[in-house]
Design an enzyme around this catalytic site. Structure first.
Site, short mmCIF file in Angstrom:
data_model
loop_
_atom_site.label_atom_id
_atom_site.label_comp_id
_atom_site.label_asym_id
_atom_site.label_seq_id
_atom_site.Cartn_x
_atom_site.Cartn_y
_atom_site.Cartn_z
N LYS A 282 5.11 14.14 -0.45
CA LYS A 282 4.98 13.80 -1.87
C LYS A 282 5.66 14.89 -2.72
O LYS A 282 5.62 16.07 -2.37
CB LYS A 282 3.51 13.69 -2.27
CG LYS A 282 2.79 12.51 -1.66
CD LYS A 282 1.34 12.47 -2.12
CE LYS A 282 0.58 11.35 -1.44
NZ LYS A 282 1.02 10.03 -1.90
N ASP A 293 -7.98 10.19 -1.53
CA ASP A 293 -7.38 9.08 -0.80
C ASP A 293 -8.32 8.49 0.26
O ASP A 293 -7.92 7.61 1.00
CB ASP A 293 -6.06 9.52 -0.15
CG ASP A 293 -5.04 8.41 -0.08
OD1 ASP A 293 -5.18 7.42 -0.82
OD2 ASP A 293 -4.10 8.52 0.73
N GLU A 354 0.97 5.31 4.62
CA GLU A 354 0.13 5.52 5.80
C GLU A 354 -1.18 4.74 5.75
O GLU A 354 -1.76 4.41 6.79
CB GLU A 354 -0.16 7.01 5.98
CG GLU A 354 -1.33 7.57 5.19
CD GLU A 354 -1.18 7.46 3.67
OE1 GLU A 354 -2.22 7.34 2.99
OE2 GLU A 354 -0.04 7.48 3.17
N ARG A 356 -1.87 1.71 4.99
CA ARG A 356 -1.80 0.39 5.61
C ARG A 356 -1.80 0.47 7.13
O ARG A 356 -2.20 -0.47 7.81
CB ARG A 356 -0.56 -0.35 5.09
CG ARG A 356 0.77 0.29 5.42
CD ARG A 356 1.90 -0.20 4.53
NE ARG A 356 1.75 0.30 3.17
CZ ARG A 356 2.58 0.00 2.18
NH1 ARG A 356 3.60 -0.83 2.38
NH2 ARG A 356 2.40 0.49 0.97
#
Length: 508
Positions: A282, A293, A354, A356
């Site tokens: 990122k 997250d 990631e 998914r």
């Protein structure tokens, strides 16, 4: 947490630090809401005018303080805005009460007791006010100076007790409403605590241990797959995402069952305890809040425990897909191909897509048990934030009726949500030359693309919905209503409501 009580006492004679009243926004200025009649009378019926002089309008979340009238045992009156005055004979909706109670509770940090003289006509109102108080009084202070451990917001402890005036202490329905509000709010606040915990203290193993302890306390069966079990089982998605971290991934299964249950729900949560983006790192400025997250897994965990505490007549299985996404020599690379638990292969084009991947494995695991419906919850895409902003989550599903039912449940409990489509033409963008599917597709409509990817891992014939909570999961702005800054616990109440509706036979 703040203690909730029901009281039939009159506001003037109640010993408390403050009396909380509601004020609505009328056509000609602020209007004192029902519940505050005794307070208004003590001001000779001039309370609305006094509040207007002080600048109050009745707008949602607005808080105005003024000295209590002569003869009151409480020294302070706190007037909190309820928003627009409802139509004649229409009461205030639960969310307006919830937000007002939350704003007042946050304002009263440092007080030992407050009396809430908000509009309260039935047990549902009591439950909404109770939830607002408990959620609004929340603070996260686990990492503050040891000398201030007993303190929270602005150096003040949360409100100690909230007495709900107009409630019926001996009425079973009122007591049940407060018990429900307490159970749901305590578990939602537990989710907030997890979201706010820094990632150096909340890795996959630590999260799994917390879930195991709570499961033991509440009679929930728990199964934890560590890295060895994940390798043996072929969970390529979770292993691929967690491969770059020194903290190994986990898949946690929480099973709550009821002897009278006729339906089985499965909740699946994305639990990336920290997301650096992996090799697809990122950019600067996008990492600081990535401890959040795992908000989807926190919501699922909290919802399963709440269902157990409420004794709902439905079987609920929660799947927590836990991993830390880090760059290292062992991290998955763009171009790698992973074999998922379902047997499908996925070409990884972006390691920052990631969530998914871990959800794909967990969705397939959930599908093998043939539940009546699966709902997954994830802070999945920035695209959903661009589409719906920071306070609304998106709902996708493989069944239009179920998507509508989830939307209605979310709106009913006060969690803003919006139904989103799964356009078939976007599926082609994930075609891969070397694998069954790629983890990236078209850039435009990225939130919908992610939903289409997840659909690939839902068992045939199983009703499924996907909640992308990327926007509302973590509040980076100032607190509002009963929502604090930081982790919000969004989706917990929607999941609990879905479980309640299913238990009652009102959800398909």
């Amino acid at each position: 947490m703040t203690a909730l009580t029901l009281s039939t006492a009159a506001a003037p004679g109640l010993r408390a630090d403050a009396i909380v009243i509601g004020v609505a926004k009328g056509d000609k200025g602020p209007v004192v809401a029902p519940g505050a009649e005794a307070v208004d009378k003590a001001y000779d019926g001039r309370l609305a005018g006094i509040l207007e002089t002080l600048g109050a309008s009745g707008a949602e979340g607005e808080v105005t303080k003024l000295p209590a009238p002569s003869g009151f045992k409480a020294p302070l009156v706190v007037a909190v805005g309820l928003g627009a005055e409802p139509e004649k004979d229409a009461g205030y909706d639960g969310e307006a009460l919830r937000k007002a109670a939350g704003a007042a509770a946050r304002t009263l940090a440092g007080s030992k007791k407050a009396a809430f003289a908000l509009p309260l006509t039935d047990p549902a109102d009591a439950g909404a006010i109770g939830e607002g108080v408990l959620l609004g009084a929340y603070s996260f202070d686990a990492y503050k100076d040891a000398a201030k451990d007993a303190k929270a917001k602005n150096g003040k402890a949360p409100l100690g007790e909230a007495a709900l005036l107009g409630g019926k202490p001996r009425d079973a329905a009122y007591k049940a409403a407060l018990a429900r509000a307490t159970a749901v709010s305590e578990e939602l606040n537990r989710a907030r605590d997890l979201i706010n915990t820094p990632p150096n203290d909340l890795n996959p193993e630590a999260f799994a241990a917390i879930a195991q302890a709570a499961a033991k306390e509440h009679g929930i069966k728990v199964q934890i797959l560590d890295e060895k079990a994940l390798v043996k089982g072929g969970y390529g998605g979770i292993l691929g995402v967690g491969g770059g971290s020194a903290s190994a991934p986990r898949l946690v299964k929480l099973s709550y069952s009821h002897s009278k249950a006729k339906k089985h729900l499965a909740f699946v949560g994305k639990g990336i305890t920290y997301d650096s983006g992996g090799i697809s790192l990122k950019p600067a400025g996008h990492n600081e809040t990535m401890k959040c997250d795992m908000s989807g897994a926190a919501a699922v965990f909290a919802a399963v425990v709440a269902a157990a505490r409420l004794g709902l007549e439905v079987n609920v299985t929660g799947w927590l897909a836990l991993a830390e996404n880090m760059p290292s020599g062992s991290a998955v690379r763009p171009g790698d191909v992973l074999r998922m638990y379902s047997g499908k292969t996925v070409e990884v084009l972006n390691t920052d897509a990631e969530g998914r991947l871990v959800l794909g494995d967990a969705l397939w695991a959930a599908s093998l048990e043939k539940p009546d419906a699966i709902v997954d919850v994830a802070t999945l895409t920035g695209a959903m934030m661009l589409a719906l902003g920071s306070r609304t989550f998106g709902i996708m599903a493989n069944d239009d009726a179920f998507r509508s039912a989830v939307h209605e449940a979310a709106e009913e409990v006060g969690e803003p949500a919006w139904p989103m489509p799964l356009p078939e033409h976007l599926r082609k963008g994930m075609d891969s030359q070397v694998a069954d599917i790629a983890n990236m597709g078209e850039r435009m409509g990225g939130g919908l693309v992610a939903g289409l990817f997840l659909r690939e891992f839902v068992g045939e014939g199983i009703t499924w919905a996907h909640l992308d909570i990327a926007g509302p999961a973590f509040n980076e702005g100032g607190p509002f209503g009963y929502t604090p800054k930081g982790g919000t616990g969004t989706a917990v109440r929607t999941l609990v409501r879905l479980a309640e509706l299913t238990a009652a036979g009102d959800l398909g």
